[in-house]
Design a protein around this motif. Structure first.
Motif, PDB file in Angstrom:
ATOM      1  N   TYR A 266       0.958  -1.091   0.029  1.00 36.32           N
ATOM      2  CA  TYR A 266       0.173   0.050  -0.096  1.00 36.32           C
ATOM      3  C   TYR A 266       0.868   1.177  -0.091  1.00 36.32           C
ATOM      4  O   TYR A 266       0.631   2.104  -0.581  1.00 36.32           O
ATOM      5  N   THR A 267       1.681   1.285   0.836  1.00 38.02           N
ATOM      6  CA  THR A 267       2.923   2.437   1.017  1.00 38.02           C
ATOM      7  C   THR A 267       3.469   2.735  -0.505  1.00 38.02           C
ATOM      8  O   THR A 267       3.505   3.789  -0.769  1.00 38.02           O
ATOM      9  N   VAL A 268       3.753   1.344  -1.134  1.00 40.76           N
ATOM     10  CA  VAL A 268       4.549   1.808  -2.514  1.00 40.76           C
ATOM     11  C   VAL A 268       3.486   2.219  -3.435  1.00 40.76           C
ATOM     12  O   VAL A 268       3.859   3.019  -4.280  1.00 40.76           O
ATOM     13  N   LEU A 269       2.290   1.527  -3.365  1.00 35.48           N
ATOM     14  CA  LEU A 269       1.341   2.213  -4.541  1.00 35.48           C
ATOM     15  C   LEU A 269       0.953   3.671  -3.994  1.00 35.48           C
ATOM     16  O   LEU A 269       0.748   4.416  -5.126  1.00 35.48           O
ATOM     17  N   CYS A 270       0.981   4.290  -3.015  1.00 38.36           N
ATOM     18  CA  CYS A 270       0.619   5.609  -2.801  1.00 38.36           C
ATOM     19  C   CYS A 270       1.886   6.436  -3.101  1.00 38.36           C
ATOM     20  O   CYS A 270       1.604   7.324  -3.931  1.00 38.36           O
ATOM     21  N   GLN A 271       3.078   6.056  -3.045  1.00 40.08           N
ATOM     22  CA  GLN A 271       4.357   6.539  -3.554  1.00 40.08           C
ATOM     23  C   GLN A 271       4.354   6.671  -4.859  1.00 40.08           C
ATOM     24  O   GLN A 271       4.894   7.615  -5.235  1.00 40.08           O
ATOM     25  N   ARG A 272       4.389   5.702  -5.637  1.00 38.79           N
ATOM     26  CA  ARG A 272       4.898   5.644  -7.187  1.00 38.79           C
ATOM     27  C   ARG A 272       3.529   5.639  -8.010  1.00 38.79           C
ATOM     28  O   ARG A 272       3.558   5.985  -9.153  1.00 38.79           O
TER      29      ARG A 272
END
Length: 448
Positions: A381-387
């Motif tokens: 989820y963190t990666v999706l939000c960042q990228r």
């Protein structure tokens, strides 16, 4: 109870029925006996506790024993680490230190190969309740009434060599045996099981029909066919039953594993793909007949059968139920669960993010590091939000939820009809249509 004496070069005591240990270095005991005799021991009497059939270790009876003693190490052994009630074992054990799967055992010559067949015998389990992760026994026996003829026919037409049949109850077992010449029934009341196994191994008995007896800890290597006439939702129980036919035996080329299937409603029936950890709950009933053949061909067949609009719609519900049962927070990410248990999120530009299937401890291997499933979902989820924040609409279920049950637009239906010519679009909601279009876009990018 006597097996430890074969492997330890020291005095071994036994706690069972009228027998008592007397301070021996090694003590063998059943859970039931030890639970009744805990007061005979001090909490620090044992430095090491070894638990066989460790998939049961999360049960209250086992935990009471583990909480009483204070060993330096608690080690568990099991061939089926997944519990029928879906409870993970991380509350008892800290990690898996050694493992070999079914594929390894077969490919390295420790177990025989498996050929899988599916036979529809016409039962209906839609009214049978679930208790403790499996079908309620009494109701299951009633639902299987009238299936003996079809099971006997499956035996005559598809069984090869000495056969072991698992029945739903005592009455069911007797009904089946009456239809098969020379068949013998084994239930919990059968006294001389050892002589029956010897006669079966010698070829004097062609078929044994049993009711929840030959599941765990029974060695009958002569079995060449196993017929599953006892429907179950428990992966562990299914694996234990199938495992009775996996032992090697002179002249035995493979195990013929026959699944007797019928109507199950929304319940998750375990069949041959369950042995490989495949979840076929989202595969339409009309395509599940494709899931037969050599065991290791099933993953590809399951993936093909799941690649259809009905499965894509059903998958949303499957993921939601799975997350709720395991108390996972998916952050409303639109995960697609593959038959092998891995989670895939489709992104713009043909990109994908994958979270592997968790093991029995709920741990996931991310680039060589093992983390619990919730942490894996959080990281994703963190990666999706960042990228991919600007492309959130591709993976955020909130968009689907806002649409609710509104009817699919004509534009959506036109697109689906063009790509899925035999699919009935009647009654599709906007959210369901969105799921189908999303999967279609993934296939287009792959060149499907």
């Amino acid at each position: 109870m006597e097996q430890p004496g074969k492997y330890f070069d020291c005095p071994c005591g036994v706690e069972r029925a009228g027998r008592r240990s007397n301070g021996e270095e090694v003590v063998s005991a059943s859970v039931q006996s030890l639970l009744r005799r805990l007061e005979r021991f001090r909490p620090d009497d044992f430095r090491l506790i070894v638990c066989d059939e460790a998939h049961h270790a999360a049960a209250g009876t086992y935990r009471k024993i583990f909480e009483y003693f204070r060993p330096e190490k608690l080690i568990g052994f099991t061939a089926t680490p997944n519990r029928g009630d879906k409870v993970r074992l991380d509350g008892v054990f800290s990690k898996i230190i050694f493992q070999r799967d079914l594929r390894w055992g077969i490919e390295n010559g420790y177990l025989c190969d498996i050929f899988c067949k599916r036979i529809d015998i016409g039962y209906d389990l839609t009214a049978v309740h679930t208790r403790l992760g499996d079908y309620a026994p009494g109701e299951l026996d009633e639902a299987m009434d009238g299936t003996a003829d079809a099971i006997a026919q499956a035996y005559r037409e598809h069984a090869a060599g000495p056969t072991l049949i698992f029945a739903a109850g005592v009455r069911h077992a007797n009904e089946i045996a009456e239809k098969i010449p020379g068949a013998v029934v084994v239930t919990g009341e059968t006294k001389d099981r050892a002589s029956i196994i010897r006669a079966f191994t010698a070829g004097d008995i062609p078929c044994i029909v049993n009711c929840m007896v030959f599941t765990e800890g029974t060695d009958i290597p002569r079995v060449e066919t196993v017929i599953m006439a006892r429907p179950t939702q428990s992966d562990s129980l299914y694996a234990q039953m199938a495992g009775r036919g996996l032992r090697l035996y002179p002249g035995k080329e493979r195990l013929v594993l026959i699944d007797c299937v019928g109507v199950t409603g929304r319940a998750s029936l375990c069949t041959a793909p369950s042995l490989l950890g495949l979840d076929v709950g989202n595969i339409p009933a009309g395509r599940q007949s494709e899931l037969q053949g050599n065991l290791f061909e099933l993953p590809a067949r399951a993936a093909d059968a799941a690649d259809c609009p009905e499965s894509w719609i059903r998958n949303v519900e499957i993921v939601d139920l799975w997350a709720k049962s395991q108390k996972y927070q998916t952050h409303d990410v639109n995960w697609f669960r593959l038959p092998d248990g891995s989670m895939v999120c489709s992104l713009a530009g043909g990109k994908r993010m994958t979270v592997p299937c968790p093991d029995a401890m709920g741990l996931v291997d991310l680039g060589g590091t093992r983390v619990d499933m919730q942490e894996a979902l959080d990281r994703a989820y963190t990666v999706l939000c960042q990228r991919f924040g600007e492309q959130r609409y591709l993976w955020d279920l909130n968009r689907v939820k806002r649409w609710g049950r509104a009817e699919a637009t004509e534009g959506q239906l036109k697109l689906i009809r063009r790509q899925c010519k035999n699919f009935d679009c009647a009654g599709l909601t906007k959210g369901q249509a969105s799921q189908i279009i999303n999967r279609l876009s993934v296939n287009w990018r792959r060149g499907a």
